[in-house]
Write a protein that holds these residues in place. Structure first.
Motif, PDB file in Angstrom:
ATOM      1  N   UNK A  42       3.970 -11.470   3.125  1.00 53.00           N
ATOM      2  CA  UNK A  42       3.024 -10.418   2.749  1.00 53.00           C
ATOM      3  C   UNK A  42       3.688  -9.409   1.815  1.00 53.00           C
ATOM      4  N   UNK A  43       4.061  -9.851   0.634  1.00 56.35           N
ATOM      5  CA  UNK A  43       4.757  -8.966  -0.301  1.00 56.35           C
ATOM      6  C   UNK A  43       3.796  -8.201  -1.206  1.00 56.35           C
ATOM      7  N   UNK A  44       2.531  -8.573  -1.177  1.00 57.95           N
ATOM      8  CA  UNK A  44       1.541  -7.889  -2.014  1.00 57.95           C
ATOM      9  C   UNK A  44       0.250  -7.768  -1.227  1.00 57.95           C
ATOM     10  N   UNK A  45      -0.530  -6.763  -1.562  1.00 53.58           N
ATOM     11  CA  UNK A  45      -1.805  -6.589  -0.881  1.00 53.58           C
ATOM     12  C   UNK A  45      -2.667  -5.573  -1.595  1.00 53.58           C
ATOM     13  N   UNK A  46      -3.926  -5.570  -1.214  1.00 52.92           N
ATOM     14  CA  UNK A  46      -4.871  -4.607  -1.765  1.00 52.92           C
ATOM     15  C   UNK A  46      -5.854  -4.237  -0.669  1.00 52.92           C
ATOM     16  N   UNK A  47      -6.319  -3.009  -0.705  1.00 60.74           N
ATOM     17  CA  UNK A  47      -7.243  -2.501   0.297  1.00 60.74           C
ATOM     18  C   UNK A  47      -8.296  -1.644  -0.381  1.00 60.74           C
ATOM     19  N   UNK A  48      -9.503  -1.699   0.139  1.00 66.31           N
ATOM     20  CA  UNK A  48     -10.536  -0.762  -0.287  1.00 66.31           C
ATOM     21  C   UNK A  48     -10.451   0.448   0.626  1.00 66.31           C
ATOM     22  N   UNK A  49     -10.677   1.616   0.059  1.00 70.50           N
ATOM     23  CA  UNK A  49     -10.632   2.849   0.840  1.00 70.50           C
ATOM     24  C   UNK A  49     -11.911   3.643   0.613  1.00 70.50           C
ATOM     25  N   UNK A  50     -12.282   4.395   1.629  1.00 73.36           N
ATOM     26  CA  UNK A  50     -13.471   5.230   1.553  1.00 73.36           C
ATOM     27  C   UNK A  50     -13.277   6.376   2.528  1.00 73.36           C
ATOM     28  N   UNK A  71     -12.363   3.858  -3.357  1.00 67.66           N
ATOM     29  CA  UNK A  71     -11.317   3.378  -4.250  1.00 67.66           C
ATOM     30  C   UNK A  71     -10.587   2.181  -3.713  1.00 67.66           C
ATOM     31  N   UNK A  72      -9.448   1.903  -4.340  1.00 64.92           N
ATOM     32  CA  UNK A  72      -8.610   0.776  -3.945  1.00 64.92           C
ATOM     33  C   UNK A  72      -7.147   1.195  -3.982  1.00 64.92           C
ATOM     34  N   UNK A  73      -6.373   0.551  -3.144  1.00 67.56           N
ATOM     35  CA  UNK A  73      -4.923   0.657  -3.229  1.00 67.56           C
ATOM     36  C   UNK A  73      -4.402  -0.763  -3.387  1.00 67.56           C
ATOM     37  N   UNK A  74      -3.312  -0.895  -4.095  1.00 70.45           N
ATOM     38  CA  UNK A  74      -2.662  -2.196  -4.242  1.00 70.45           C
ATOM     39  C   UNK A  74      -1.159  -1.959  -4.231  1.00 70.45           C
ATOM     40  N   UNK A  75      -0.410  -2.913  -3.703  1.00 72.44           N
ATOM     41  CA  UNK A  75       1.040  -2.765  -3.669  1.00 72.44           C
ATOM     42  C   UNK A  75       1.711  -4.105  -3.895  1.00 72.44           C
ATOM     43  N   UNK A  76       2.917  -4.035  -4.395  1.00 73.75           N
ATOM     44  CA  UNK A  76       3.810  -5.177  -4.530  1.00 73.75           C
ATOM     45  C   UNK A  76       5.171  -4.686  -4.066  1.00 73.75           C
ATOM     46  N   UNK A  78       9.099  -4.319  -3.352  1.00 68.60           N
ATOM     47  CA  UNK A  78       9.316  -3.175  -2.486  1.00 68.60           C
ATOM     48  C   UNK A  78       8.858  -1.831  -3.070  1.00 68.60           C
ATOM     49  N   UNK A  79       8.534  -1.745  -4.357  1.00 76.69           N
ATOM     50  CA  UNK A  79       8.395  -0.395  -4.911  1.00 76.69           C
ATOM     51  C   UNK A  79       7.279  -0.221  -5.940  1.00 76.69           C
ATOM     52  N   UNK A  80       6.248  -1.034  -5.863  1.00 75.47           N
ATOM     53  CA  UNK A  80       5.126  -0.883  -6.788  1.00 75.47           C
ATOM     54  C   UNK A  80       3.865  -0.563  -5.991  1.00 75.47           C
ATOM     55  N   UNK A  81       3.106   0.397  -6.502  1.00 75.35           N
ATOM     56  CA  UNK A  81       1.943   0.892  -5.769  1.00 75.35           C
ATOM     57  C   UNK A  81       0.936   1.442  -6.766  1.00 75.35           C
ATOM     58  N   UNK A  82      -0.336   1.150  -6.541  1.00 75.41           N
ATOM     59  CA  UNK A  82      -1.400   1.699  -7.389  1.00 75.41           C
ATOM     60  C   UNK A  82      -2.515   2.223  -6.498  1.00 75.41           C
ATOM     61  N   UNK A  83      -2.976   3.416  -6.799  1.00 76.99           N
ATOM     62  CA  UNK A  83      -4.098   4.025  -6.098  1.00 76.99           C
ATOM     63  C   UNK A  83      -5.134   4.400  -7.147  1.00 76.99           C
ATOM     64  N   UNK A  84      -6.352   3.914  -6.976  1.00 78.52           N
ATOM     65  CA  UNK A  84      -7.450   4.277  -7.855  1.00 78.52           C
ATOM     66  C   UNK A  84      -8.582   4.847  -7.024  1.00 78.52           C
ATOM     67  N   UNK A  85      -8.969   6.066  -7.304  1.00 86.68           N
ATOM     68  CA  UNK A  85     -10.032   6.725  -6.538  1.00 86.68           C
ATOM     69  C   UNK A  85     -11.136   7.226  -7.459  1.00 86.68           C
ATOM     70  N   UNK A  86     -12.355   7.136  -6.970  1.00 90.58           N
ATOM     71  CA  UNK A  86     -13.493   7.809  -7.588  1.00 90.58           C
ATOM     72  C   UNK A  86     -13.922   8.882  -6.604  1.00 90.58           C
ATOM     73  N   UNK A  87     -13.828  10.129  -7.033  1.00 87.31           N
ATOM     74  CA  UNK A  87     -14.129  11.268  -6.172  1.00 87.31           C
ATOM     75  C   UNK A  87     -15.423  11.902  -6.648  1.00 87.31           C
ATOM     76  N   UNK A  88     -16.340  12.127  -5.715  1.00 92.08           N
ATOM     77  CA  UNK A  88     -17.599  12.798  -6.040  1.00 92.08           C
ATOM     78  C   UNK A  88     -17.462  14.251  -5.603  1.00 92.08           C
ATOM     79  N   UNK A  89     -17.237  15.110  -6.571  1.00 93.83           N
ATOM     80  CA  UNK A  89     -17.038  16.529  -6.302  1.00 93.83           C
ATOM     81  C   UNK A  89     -18.260  17.295  -6.807  1.00 93.83           C
ATOM     82  N   UNK A  90     -19.143  17.634  -5.887  1.00 99.52           N
ATOM     83  CA  UNK A  90     -20.368  18.381  -6.201  1.00 99.52           C
ATOM     84  C   UNK A  90     -21.164  17.695  -7.315  1.00 99.52           C
ATOM     85  N   UNK A  91     -21.280  16.361  -7.221  1.00100.68           N
ATOM     86  CA  UNK A  91     -22.060  15.608  -8.200  1.00100.68           C
ATOM     87  C   UNK A  91     -21.280  15.192  -9.436  1.00100.68           C
TER      88      UNK A  91
END
Length: 191
Positions: A42-50, A71-76, A78-91
């Protein structure tokens, strides 16, 4: 008197406390999660977040507000990581992307690069390191991490042993393992 001593002994054994041998607790967890070989794959993975976050005000005149995100998170490892978020701030939709590649860190908001302080970059590098910690098997490799007993707790109504993990580029992370099953049930760290 004997009944009191026996009762106290049973209460102390049954209550969440400190794991006496953190390596044994982690070893049990590795087996409960399928073994070191399976976890090693399990050296890589991705997850949906809410969820939702509380956005702190920029000034005293602006109240804190709650914002929903997906959004999503993904990792590889030992040291690679990506976080992508869509934030709804007052529309208003805000797209936040953070990428960690070793010691290189980049964040954009709505496609615009953001300047990060050294402290912010270091925190994001530590976030990537946590991905390896929760894979568990790397914790048993000599010299990579330091394990020490932590204060146990109830997690979701079940007693859990705690192991405190520290290492290079990593502030302490406390892992909680179900005492019965050995499964990892919670990870916590201070930022």
């Amino acid at each position: 008197m004997r009944a009191l001593i026996v009762g106290l002994t049973v209460a102390l054994v049954a209550a969440p406390g400190r794991a006496e041998d953190p390596a044994a607790v982690v070893g049990k967890a590795v087996e409960a999660h399928g073994g070191a070989d399976a976890l090693g794959k399990l050296v890589a993975g991705a997850h949906k977040v809410k969820g939702s976050i509380v956005v702190a005000p920029g000034t005293d005149k602006v109240a804190a507000t709650e914002a929903e995100f997906t959004g999503t998170t993904a990792y590889l490892l030992p040291d690679k990581y990506r976080l992508g978020l869509t934030i709804d701030l007052a529309g208003n939709k805000i797209e936040l992307v953070t990428v960690v590649n070793g010691q290189a860190v980049k964040t954009t908001v709505n496609g615009q690069p953001q300047k990060l302080s050294d402290a912010q970059k270091a925190e994001l590098v530590r976030t990537a390191a946590v991905q390896e910690v929760v894979q568990l098997a790397p914790l048993l490799k000599p010299g990579r991490y330091t394990l020490k007993p932590g204060k146990g707790a109830d997690v979701a109504g079940q007693p859990a042993d705690a192991v405190v993990v520290s290492g290079k580029d990593l502030k302490e992370v406390t892992l909680y393992f179900d005492q019965k099953t050995g499964l990892l049930v919670k990870a916590a760290r201070k930022t």
